[in-house]
Scaffold this motif. Structure first.
Motif, PDB file in Angstrom:
ATOM      1  N   MET A   1       0.823  -1.254  -0.054  1.00  0.00           N
ATOM      2  CA  MET A   1      -0.109  -0.092  -0.132  1.00  0.00           C
ATOM      3  C   MET A   1       0.937   1.234  -0.053  1.00  0.00           C
ATOM      4  O   MET A   1       1.878   1.520   0.818  1.00  0.00           O
ATOM      5  CB  MET A   1      -0.999  -0.098   1.130  1.00  0.00           C
ATOM      6  CG  MET A   1      -1.941   1.208   1.271  1.00  0.00           C
ATOM      7  SD  MET A   1      -2.947   0.978   2.752  1.00  0.00           S
ATOM      8  CE  MET A   1      -3.921  -0.329   2.625  1.00  0.00           C
ATOM      9  N   GLY A   2       0.400   2.154  -0.958  1.00  0.00           N
ATOM     10  CA  GLY A   2       1.230   3.374  -0.967  1.00  0.00           C
ATOM     11  C   GLY A   2       1.238   4.258   0.070  1.00  0.00           C
ATOM     12  O   GLY A   2       0.223   4.176   0.793  1.00  0.00           O
ATOM     13  N   LEU A   3       2.032   5.428   0.328  1.00  0.00           N
ATOM     14  CA  LEU A   3       1.760   6.476   1.239  1.00  0.00           C
ATOM     15  C   LEU A   3       0.558   7.075   1.423  1.00  0.00           C
ATOM     16  O   LEU A   3      -0.173   7.342   2.489  1.00  0.00           O
ATOM     17  CB  LEU A   3       2.919   7.149   1.349  1.00  0.00           C
ATOM     18  CG  LEU A   3       3.064   8.460   2.409  1.00  0.00           C
ATOM     19  CD1 LEU A   3       2.971   7.823   3.896  1.00  0.00           C
ATOM     20  CD2 LEU A   3       4.109   9.485   2.106  1.00  0.00           C
ATOM     21  N   LEU A   4      -0.107   7.489   0.258  1.00  0.00           N
ATOM     22  CA  LEU A   4      -1.074   8.238   0.282  1.00  0.00           C
ATOM     23  C   LEU A   4      -2.276   7.578   0.763  1.00  0.00           C
ATOM     24  O   LEU A   4      -3.284   7.916   1.298  1.00  0.00           O
ATOM     25  CB  LEU A   4      -1.504   8.921  -1.202  1.00  0.00           C
ATOM     26  CG  LEU A   4      -0.284   9.759  -1.733  1.00  0.00           C
ATOM     27  CD1 LEU A   4      -0.701  10.336  -3.130  1.00  0.00           C
ATOM     28  CD2 LEU A   4       0.022  10.869  -0.833  1.00  0.00           C
ATOM     29  N   GLU A   5      -2.578   6.057   0.372  1.00  0.00           N
ATOM     30  CA  GLU A   5      -3.455   5.224   0.755  1.00  0.00           C
ATOM     31  C   GLU A   5      -3.340   4.817   2.302  1.00  0.00           C
ATOM     32  O   GLU A   5      -4.212   4.669   2.606  1.00  0.00           O
ATOM     33  CB  GLU A   5      -3.138   3.942  -0.039  1.00  0.00           C
ATOM     34  CG  GLU A   5      -3.531   3.861  -1.470  1.00  0.00           C
ATOM     35  CD  GLU A   5      -2.484   4.439  -2.547  1.00  0.00           C
ATOM     36  OE1 GLU A   5      -2.927   4.757  -3.430  1.00  0.00           O
ATOM     37  OE2 GLU A   5      -1.541   4.647  -1.849  1.00  0.00           O
ATOM     38  N   GLN A   6      -1.963   4.856   2.906  1.00  0.00           N
ATOM     39  CA  GLN A   6      -2.245   4.585   4.229  1.00  0.00           C
ATOM     40  C   GLN A   6      -2.594   5.824   4.903  1.00  0.00           C
ATOM     41  O   GLN A   6      -3.213   5.693   5.913  1.00  0.00           O
ATOM     42  CB  GLN A   6      -0.422   4.532   4.607  1.00  0.00           C
ATOM     43  CG  GLN A   6       0.062   3.422   3.941  1.00  0.00           C
ATOM     44  CD  GLN A   6       1.557   2.950   4.638  1.00  0.00           C
ATOM     45  OE1 GLN A   6       2.287   3.945   4.043  1.00  0.00           O
ATOM     46  NE2 GLN A   6       1.740   1.882   5.063  1.00  0.00           N
ATOM     47  N   CYS A   7      -2.330   6.941   4.540  1.00  0.00           N
ATOM     48  CA  CYS A   7      -2.553   8.115   5.145  1.00  0.00           C
ATOM     49  C   CYS A   7      -4.267   8.230   5.054  1.00  0.00           C
ATOM     50  O   CYS A   7      -4.915   8.561   6.112  1.00  0.00           O
ATOM     51  CB  CYS A   7      -2.198   9.373   4.404  1.00  0.00           C
ATOM     52  SG  CYS A   7      -0.384   9.683   4.600  1.00  0.00           S
ATOM     53  N   ILE A  81       1.797  12.907  -6.380  1.00  0.00           N
ATOM     54  CA  ILE A  81       2.204  11.765  -6.179  1.00  0.00           C
ATOM     55  C   ILE A  81       3.494  11.916  -5.147  1.00  0.00           C
ATOM     56  O   ILE A  81       4.284  12.801  -5.129  1.00  0.00           O
ATOM     57  CB  ILE A  81       2.469  11.371  -7.508  1.00  0.00           C
ATOM     58  CG1 ILE A  81       3.930  12.256  -8.188  1.00  0.00           C
ATOM     59  CG2 ILE A  81       1.571  11.134  -8.643  1.00  0.00           C
ATOM     60  CD1 ILE A  81       4.601  11.517  -9.400  1.00  0.00           C
ATOM     61  N   VAL A  82       3.924  10.716  -4.801  1.00  0.00           N
ATOM     62  CA  VAL A  82       5.155  10.401  -4.011  1.00  0.00           C
ATOM     63  C   VAL A  82       6.078   9.215  -4.559  1.00  0.00           C
ATOM     64  O   VAL A  82       5.494   8.302  -4.879  1.00  0.00           O
ATOM     65  CB  VAL A  82       4.524   9.924  -2.673  1.00  0.00           C
ATOM     66  CG1 VAL A  82       5.790   9.673  -1.570  1.00  0.00           C
ATOM     67  CG2 VAL A  82       3.692  11.025  -1.655  1.00  0.00           C
ATOM     68  N   ASP A  83       7.232   9.589  -4.409  1.00  0.00           N
ATOM     69  CA  ASP A  83       8.316   8.668  -5.086  1.00  0.00           C
ATOM     70  C   ASP A  83       8.411   7.478  -3.880  1.00  0.00           C
ATOM     71  O   ASP A  83       9.176   7.672  -3.050  1.00  0.00           O
ATOM     72  CB  ASP A  83       9.558   9.248  -5.407  1.00  0.00           C
ATOM     73  CG  ASP A  83      10.435   8.453  -5.850  1.00  0.00           C
ATOM     74  OD1 ASP A  83      10.319   7.251  -6.003  1.00  0.00           O
ATOM     75  OD2 ASP A  83      11.745   8.731  -5.812  1.00  0.00           O
ATOM     76  N   GLU A  84       7.641   6.516  -4.012  1.00  0.00           N
ATOM     77  CA  GLU A  84       7.518   5.366  -3.433  1.00  0.00           C
ATOM     78  C   GLU A  84       9.017   4.680  -3.280  1.00  0.00           C
ATOM     79  O   GLU A  84       9.152   4.073  -2.292  1.00  0.00           O
ATOM     80  CB  GLU A  84       6.667   4.414  -3.644  1.00  0.00           C
ATOM     81  CG  GLU A  84       5.191   5.018  -3.459  1.00  0.00           C
ATOM     82  CD  GLU A  84       4.647   5.253  -2.352  1.00  0.00           C
ATOM     83  OE1 GLU A  84       5.127   4.955  -1.319  1.00  0.00           O
ATOM     84  OE2 GLU A  84       3.462   6.074  -1.998  1.00  0.00           O
ATOM     85  N   ASP A  90      11.195   4.559   2.838  1.00  0.00           N
ATOM     86  CA  ASP A  90      11.696   3.233   2.819  1.00  0.00           C
ATOM     87  C   ASP A  90      10.922   2.483   4.016  1.00  0.00           C
ATOM     88  O   ASP A  90      11.066   3.060   5.119  1.00  0.00           O
ATOM     89  CB  ASP A  90      13.063   3.252   3.068  1.00  0.00           C
ATOM     90  CG  ASP A  90      13.354   1.514   3.184  1.00  0.00           C
ATOM     91  OD1 ASP A  90      12.710   0.489   3.370  1.00  0.00           O
ATOM     92  OD2 ASP A  90      14.700   1.204   3.232  1.00  0.00           O
ATOM     93  N   PRO A  91      10.054   1.595   4.069  1.00  0.00           N
ATOM     94  CA  PRO A  91       9.443   0.855   5.023  1.00  0.00           C
ATOM     95  C   PRO A  91      10.209   0.432   6.352  1.00  0.00           C
ATOM     96  O   PRO A  91       9.878   0.109   7.187  1.00  0.00           O
ATOM     97  CB  PRO A  91       8.524  -0.166   4.470  1.00  0.00           C
ATOM     98  CG  PRO A  91       9.157  -0.576   3.078  1.00  0.00           C
ATOM     99  CD  PRO A  91       9.855   0.976   2.547  1.00  0.00           C
ATOM    100  N   ALA A 250      18.336   7.579  -5.185  1.00  0.00           N
ATOM    101  CA  ALA A 250      18.101   7.951  -6.493  1.00  0.00           C
ATOM    102  C   ALA A 250      16.682   7.685  -6.986  1.00  0.00           C
ATOM    103  O   ALA A 250      15.910   6.708  -6.666  1.00  0.00           O
ATOM    104  CB  ALA A 250      18.929   7.077  -7.444  1.00  0.00           C
ATOM    105  N   LYS A 251      16.221   8.782  -7.639  1.00  0.00           N
ATOM    106  CA  LYS A 251      14.762   8.617  -7.934  1.00  0.00           C
ATOM    107  C   LYS A 251      14.881   7.890  -9.308  1.00  0.00           C
ATOM    108  O   LYS A 251      15.457   8.083 -10.009  1.00  0.00           O
ATOM    109  CB  LYS A 251      14.069   9.833  -8.174  1.00  0.00           C
ATOM    110  CG  LYS A 251      13.861  10.583  -6.760  1.00  0.00           C
ATOM    111  CD  LYS A 251      13.275  11.795  -6.959  1.00  0.00           C
ATOM    112  CE  LYS A 251      13.053  12.553  -5.472  1.00  0.00           C
ATOM    113  NZ  LYS A 251      12.181  13.725  -5.689  1.00  0.00           N
ATOM    114  N   LYS A 252      13.905   6.917  -9.416  1.00  0.00           N
ATOM    115  CA  LYS A 252      13.678   6.122 -10.728  1.00  0.00           C
ATOM    116  C   LYS A 252      12.368   6.725 -11.394  1.00  0.00           C
ATOM    117  O   LYS A 252      11.598   7.093 -10.989  1.00  0.00           O
ATOM    118  CB  LYS A 252      13.545   4.581 -10.327  1.00  0.00           C
ATOM    119  CG  LYS A 252      14.748   4.455  -9.451  1.00  0.00           C
ATOM    120  CD  LYS A 252      14.690   2.645  -8.948  1.00  0.00           C
ATOM    121  CE  LYS A 252      15.793   2.450  -8.214  1.00  0.00           C
ATOM    122  NZ  LYS A 252      15.712   0.806  -7.883  1.00  0.00           N
TER     123      LYS A 252
END
Length: 252
Positions: A1-7, A81-84, A90-91, A250-252
């Motif tokens: 689950m992404g950060l926005l969904e967790q929020c 958006i957030v760079d997951e 990092d979880p 590094a962002k991908k």
């Protein structure tokens, strides 16, 4: 689950700014204060064994990591958006260690001093109005989220919000103006049960409420978001330290 969904799941909003209770144009200092206030409520030391509290603490850390990074915040502001894949979200990151680098350990006296300054202040009024709007007048959720509030504070909180409604500072949500009597009674029973459970846990752990911050938090019905928001404004350098610069992923 992404950060926005967790929020959305944990805080009922996918807006990183709303999670921290700040405006989109908030300064770095305001973002840090918001993070500090909310993370205090769910800090692992204050809710031992509470997995949801631990998860909230981790998510708050990620939210702050995004908004405190100039590049990530710019991307979020522009694209939503957030760079997951970034190291900052990092979880597996040690969020407790990260928090300790940002803020020094607080004392029982610090918390008591803050509460005296916070209650009935303009800051509390603004926080309560924000919670009222966020939860559309639902007193269950307002009291669960309100800073420095126990069940005994409910009449005071309700009076503050009622004045705000009468002054038309906030809308008159039906959930607030016509709250079901049964719902109020259930909230009172829940608070009493939590108080009893906290006292039993304190005794089982052999903690002295006079000497232990954890015991004090437990004994006082899981008091909400005890912290230094007012003090931080004056002691920014001490309580809102920026972490030392580290290597960014590094962002991908």
């Amino acid at each position: 689950m992404g950060l926005l969904e967790q929020c959305e799941q944990l805080f009922s909003t996918s807006s990183l700014y709303e999670v921290l209770g700040v405006e989109k144009g908030a300064s770095d200092a305001e973002v840090r204060r918001g993070y500090y206030k909310l993370s205090l409520q769910v800090h692992p030391d204050r809710a031992p064994g509470d997995q949801q509290a631990t998860t909230k603490f981790q998510v708050l850390g990620k939210v702050y990591a995004v908004l405190s990074d100039k590049e990530q915040r710019a991307v979020y502001d522009e694209q939503g958006i957030v760079d997951e894949e970034s190291d900052s979200v990092d979880p597996d990151r040690d969020w407790e260690e990260h928090w300790r680098r940002l803020f020094p350990k607080i004392t029982l006296q610090d918390i008591m001093d803050f509460e005296k300054q916070y209650k009935d202040s303009d800051e509390e009024l603004q926080d309560l109005k924000r919670l009222y709007l966020l939860h559309e007048g639902d007193m269950d959720r307002i009291m669960d989220s309100a800073l420095c509030c126990e069940h005994d504070d409910e009449p005071r909180v309700r009076e503050i919000l009622q004045r705000a409604v009468e002054a038309e500072d906030v809308p008159a949500f039906k959930a607030f103006t016509h709250e079901n009597v049964k719902k109020k009674a259930n909230r009172k029973r829940k608070a009493k049960k939590e108080q009893q459970e906290a006292e039993e846990m304190r005794k089982e752990m052999g903690l002295d409420a006079e000497d232990s911050l954890v015991a004090m938090i437990q004994q006082r019905q899981k008091s909400k978001e005890k912290g230094f928001n007012s003090l931080i404004a004056d002691l920014e350098a001490k309580y809102c330290k920026k972490p030392s610069a580290g290597k960014k992923g590094a962002k991908k």
